[in-house]
Design a protein around this motif. Structure first.
Motif, PDB file in Angstrom:
ATOM      1  N   LEU A  61       5.523  -7.361   3.613  1.00 60.04           N
ATOM      2  CA  LEU A  61       5.351  -5.811   3.715  1.00 60.04           C
ATOM      3  C   LEU A  61       5.002  -5.581   5.031  1.00 60.04           C
ATOM      4  O   LEU A  61       3.787  -5.989   5.402  1.00 60.04           O
ATOM      5  N   THR A  62       5.490  -4.830   5.998  1.00 58.19           N
ATOM      6  CA  THR A  62       5.254  -4.492   7.164  1.00 58.19           C
ATOM      7  C   THR A  62       5.275  -2.885   7.329  1.00 58.19           C
ATOM      8  O   THR A  62       6.068  -2.185   6.597  1.00 58.19           O
ATOM      9  N   VAL A  63       4.577  -2.456   8.357  1.00 55.91           N
ATOM     10  CA  VAL A  63       4.477  -0.848   8.305  1.00 55.91           C
ATOM     11  C   VAL A  63       6.083  -0.432   8.790  1.00 55.91           C
ATOM     12  O   VAL A  63       6.412   0.687   7.950  1.00 55.91           O
ATOM     13  N   LYS A  64       6.839  -0.981   9.713  1.00 57.62           N
ATOM     14  CA  LYS A  64       8.059  -0.930   9.984  1.00 57.62           C
ATOM     15  C   LYS A  64       9.018  -0.849   8.836  1.00 57.62           C
ATOM     16  O   LYS A  64       9.825   0.112   8.576  1.00 57.62           O
ATOM     17  N   ALA A  65       8.870  -1.888   8.022  1.00 59.43           N
ATOM     18  CA  ALA A  65      10.114  -2.171   7.063  1.00 59.43           C
ATOM     19  C   ALA A  65       9.941  -1.030   5.806  1.00 59.43           C
ATOM     20  O   ALA A  65      10.725  -0.807   5.111  1.00 59.43           O
ATOM     21  N   PHE A  66       8.628  -0.733   5.714  1.00 54.19           N
ATOM     22  CA  PHE A  66       8.211  -0.122   4.398  1.00 54.19           C
ATOM     23  C   PHE A  66       8.171   1.568   4.610  1.00 54.19           C
ATOM     24  O   PHE A  66       8.199   2.389   3.739  1.00 54.19           O
ATOM     25  N   ALA A  67       8.309   1.963   5.931  1.00 55.84           N
ATOM     26  CA  ALA A  67       8.295   3.298   6.666  1.00 55.84           C
ATOM     27  C   ALA A  67       9.217   4.161   5.813  1.00 55.84           C
ATOM     28  O   ALA A  67       8.682   5.340   5.375  1.00 55.84           O
ATOM     29  N   PRO A  68      10.602   3.816   5.475  1.00 56.60           N
ATOM     30  CA  PRO A  68      11.158   4.856   4.524  1.00 56.60           C
ATOM     31  C   PRO A  68      10.806   5.306   3.444  1.00 56.60           C
ATOM     32  O   PRO A  68      11.382   6.265   2.756  1.00 56.60           O
ATOM     33  N   TYR A  69       9.913   4.217   2.647  1.00 59.18           N
ATOM     34  CA  TYR A  69       9.533   4.682   1.438  1.00 59.18           C
ATOM     35  C   TYR A  69       8.044   4.929   1.227  1.00 59.18           C
ATOM     36  O   TYR A  69       7.736   5.836   0.240  1.00 59.18           O
ATOM     37  N   GLY A  70       7.195   4.627   2.197  1.00 53.22           N
ATOM     38  CA  GLY A  70       5.694   5.197   2.310  1.00 53.22           C
ATOM     39  C   GLY A  70       5.048   4.579   3.278  1.00 53.22           C
ATOM     40  O   GLY A  70       5.648   4.214   4.530  1.00 53.22           O
ATOM     41  N   ASP A  71       3.686   4.405   3.002  1.00 54.20           N
ATOM     42  CA  ASP A  71       2.877   3.795   4.142  1.00 54.20           C
ATOM     43  C   ASP A  71       2.221   2.763   3.671  1.00 54.20           C
ATOM     44  O   ASP A  71       2.033   2.463   2.511  1.00 54.20           O
ATOM     45  N   VAL A  72       1.914   1.762   4.477  1.00 53.84           N
ATOM     46  CA  VAL A  72       1.091   0.437   4.372  1.00 53.84           C
ATOM     47  C   VAL A  72      -0.245   0.843   4.834  1.00 53.84           C
ATOM     48  O   VAL A  72      -0.278   0.996   5.863  1.00 53.84           O
ATOM     49  N   LEU A  73      -1.197   0.412   3.959  1.00 51.62           N
ATOM     50  CA  LEU A  73      -2.773   0.410   4.402  1.00 51.62           C
ATOM     51  C   LEU A  73      -3.272  -0.915   4.484  1.00 51.62           C
ATOM     52  O   LEU A  73      -3.161  -1.463   3.502  1.00 51.62           O
ATOM     53  N   ASP A  74      -3.557  -0.882   5.906  1.00 51.83           N
ATOM     54  CA  ASP A  74      -4.370  -2.478   6.056  1.00 51.83           C
ATOM     55  C   ASP A  74      -5.294  -2.178   7.299  1.00 51.83           C
ATOM     56  O   ASP A  74      -5.439  -1.074   7.877  1.00 51.83           O
ATOM     57  N   CYS A  75      -5.817  -3.194   7.676  1.00 51.51           N
ATOM     58  CA  CYS A  75      -6.612  -3.259   8.788  1.00 51.51           C
ATOM     59  C   CYS A  75      -5.886  -3.827  10.101  1.00 51.51           C
ATOM     60  O   CYS A  75      -6.781  -4.381  11.009  1.00 51.51           O
TER      61      CYS A  75
ATOM     62  N   ARG B 193     -13.660   1.572  11.025  1.00 51.24           N
ATOM     63  CA  ARG B 193     -12.944   2.519  10.443  1.00 51.24           C
ATOM     64  C   ARG B 193     -11.543   2.436  10.720  1.00 51.24           C
ATOM     65  O   ARG B 193     -11.218   2.878  12.124  1.00 51.24           O
ATOM     66  N   PHE B 194     -10.680   2.287   9.987  1.00 54.65           N
ATOM     67  CA  PHE B 194      -9.209   2.322  10.062  1.00 54.65           C
ATOM     68  C   PHE B 194      -8.609   3.748   9.593  1.00 54.65           C
ATOM     69  O   PHE B 194      -8.652   3.845   8.353  1.00 54.65           O
ATOM     70  N   HIS B 195      -8.709   4.784  10.400  1.00 50.68           N
ATOM     71  CA  HIS B 195      -8.612   6.293   9.766  1.00 50.68           C
ATOM     72  C   HIS B 195      -7.226   6.582   9.387  1.00 50.68           C
ATOM     73  O   HIS B 195      -6.277   6.295   9.955  1.00 50.68           O
ATOM     74  N   ASP B 196      -7.064   7.122   8.335  1.00 48.45           N
ATOM     75  CA  ASP B 196      -6.117   8.162   7.874  1.00 48.45           C
ATOM     76  C   ASP B 196      -4.684   7.141   7.726  1.00 48.45           C
ATOM     77  O   ASP B 196      -3.879   7.581   8.293  1.00 48.45           O
ATOM     78  N   ARG B 197      -4.847   5.988   7.106  1.00 53.99           N
ATOM     79  CA  ARG B 197      -3.565   5.311   6.835  1.00 53.99           C
ATOM     80  C   ARG B 197      -2.474   5.754   5.867  1.00 53.99           C
ATOM     81  O   ARG B 197      -1.278   4.938   5.830  1.00 53.99           O
ATOM     82  N   ALA B 198      -2.536   6.802   5.087  1.00 57.89           N
ATOM     83  CA  ALA B 198      -1.621   7.211   4.002  1.00 57.89           C
ATOM     84  C   ALA B 198      -1.632   8.857   4.158  1.00 57.89           C
ATOM     85  O   ALA B 198      -2.490   9.547   4.336  1.00 57.89           O
TER      86      ALA B 198
ATOM     87  N   LEU C  14       6.684  -8.308  -0.434  1.00 63.07           N
ATOM     88  CA  LEU C  14       5.505  -9.245  -0.908  1.00 63.07           C
ATOM     89  C   LEU C  14       4.321  -8.732  -0.089  1.00 63.07           C
ATOM     90  O   LEU C  14       4.269  -9.024   1.218  1.00 63.07           O
ATOM     91  N   SER C  15       3.170  -8.418  -0.658  1.00 62.39           N
ATOM     92  CA  SER C  15       2.013  -7.870   0.336  1.00 62.39           C
ATOM     93  C   SER C  15       1.202  -9.037   0.761  1.00 62.39           C
ATOM     94  O   SER C  15       1.584 -10.190   0.012  1.00 62.39           O
ATOM     95  N   ALA C  16       0.568  -8.968   1.781  1.00 60.49           N
ATOM     96  CA  ALA C  16      -0.352  -9.940   2.053  1.00 60.49           C
ATOM     97  C   ALA C  16      -1.849  -9.352   1.615  1.00 60.49           C
ATOM     98  O   ALA C  16      -1.773  -8.401   1.251  1.00 60.49           O
ATOM     99  N   PRO C  17      -2.550 -10.362   1.468  1.00 61.75           N
ATOM    100  CA  PRO C  17      -3.975 -10.212   1.028  1.00 61.75           C
ATOM    101  C   PRO C  17      -4.631  -8.996   1.884  1.00 61.75           C
ATOM    102  O   PRO C  17      -4.581  -8.929   3.133  1.00 61.75           O
ATOM    103  N   GLY C  18      -5.149  -8.045   1.283  1.00 63.29           N
ATOM    104  CA  GLY C  18      -5.923  -6.765   2.139  1.00 63.29           C
ATOM    105  C   GLY C  18      -4.965  -5.718   2.368  1.00 63.29           C
ATOM    106  O   GLY C  18      -5.269  -4.692   3.024  1.00 63.29           O
ATOM    107  N   GLN C  19      -3.664  -5.692   1.923  1.00 59.97           N
ATOM    108  CA  GLN C  19      -2.739  -4.612   1.919  1.00 59.97           C
ATOM    109  C   GLN C  19      -2.871  -3.792   0.792  1.00 59.97           C
ATOM    110  O   GLN C  19      -2.768  -4.381  -0.403  1.00 59.97           O
ATOM    111  N   ALA C  20      -2.507  -2.379   1.079  1.00 55.33           N
ATOM    112  CA  ALA C  20      -2.282  -1.677  -0.069  1.00 55.33           C
ATOM    113  C   ALA C  20      -1.116  -0.689   0.240  1.00 55.33           C
ATOM    114  O   ALA C  20      -0.612  -0.691   1.681  1.00 55.33           O
ATOM    115  N   ILE C  21      -0.538   0.080  -0.548  1.00 56.71           N
ATOM    116  CA  ILE C  21       0.550   0.859  -0.441  1.00 56.71           C
ATOM    117  C   ILE C  21       0.642   2.222  -0.906  1.00 56.71           C
ATOM    118  O   ILE C  21      -0.053   2.593  -1.740  1.00 56.71           O
ATOM    119  N   ASN C  22       1.101   3.260  -0.156  1.00 52.11           N
ATOM    120  CA  ASN C  22       1.355   4.690  -0.594  1.00 52.11           C
ATOM    121  C   ASN C  22       2.519   4.938  -0.735  1.00 52.11           C
ATOM    122  O   ASN C  22       3.567   4.731   0.179  1.00 52.11           O
TER     123      ASN C  22
END
Length: 160
Positions: free
Chosen positions: A8-22, A37-42, A107-115
């Motif tokens: 799960l990467t920001v670039k690969a998932f971009a057509p479907y939504g947002d990846v929230l991570d640090c 603070r990792f601001h406004d991720r979704a 497959l997400s990595a630990p600490g990732q969320a999605i929107n």
């Protein structure tokens, strides 16, 4: 049909939504420098409703996984935030109008969320380990905000 997961990467998932991570540098330090603070991720997007926070408790699944059902939410985005550091399966599909198209699995990595963006076809919440607890931010309001599509034949998702 067999689909292999990809990271799960920001670039690969971009057509479907947002990846929230640090990932990367924090936007700023807060709380006397003790919190990054990792601001406004979704990008939350709701029609005629409000954002609500719910807790989902899903039964863990295993890979390989037989995908039989896809769904989408035409009136609002939907965010899944795991309440543990366990990876989870994220399944999406291209939109072919009123039905899903090509399936992709992450497959997400630990600490990732999605929107998921509003209207994105996706698989159901699929934790791969207990406890399967997620905070979910999605639209609360009147109107039909759930469309389901049952596949004629299951799609097998395997670890990539």
């Amino acid at each position: 049909m067999v689909i292999r997961t990809q990271p799960l990467t920001v670039k690969a998932f971009a057509p479907y939504g947002d990846v929230l991570d640090c990932a990367g540098s924090p936007d700023k330090l807060i709380n006397e420098g003790m919190c990054s603070r990792f601001h406004d991720r979704a990008e939350l997007d709701f029609e005629d409703g409000r954002a609500g926070v719910s807790i989902f408790h899903a039964v863990p699944r295993a890979l390989p996984y037989d995908l039989t059902l896809l769904e989408r939410h035409p009136l609002g985005s939907q965010t899944f935030i795991p309440m543990s550091f366990d990876p989870f399966l994220v399944i999406v599909a291209q939109d072919l109008g009123n039905k899903p198209g090509k399936v992709t699995a992450f497959l997400s990595a630990p600490g990732q969320a999605i929107n998921f963006h509003k209207g994105t076809w996706h698989g159901v919440l699929t934790p791969l380990a207990a406890p399967g607890l997620f905070a979910v931010v999605d639209r609360i309001g009147d109107g039909a905000n759930l469309e389901e599509f049952r596949l004629d034949k299951p799609v097998m998702i395997e670890r990539g």
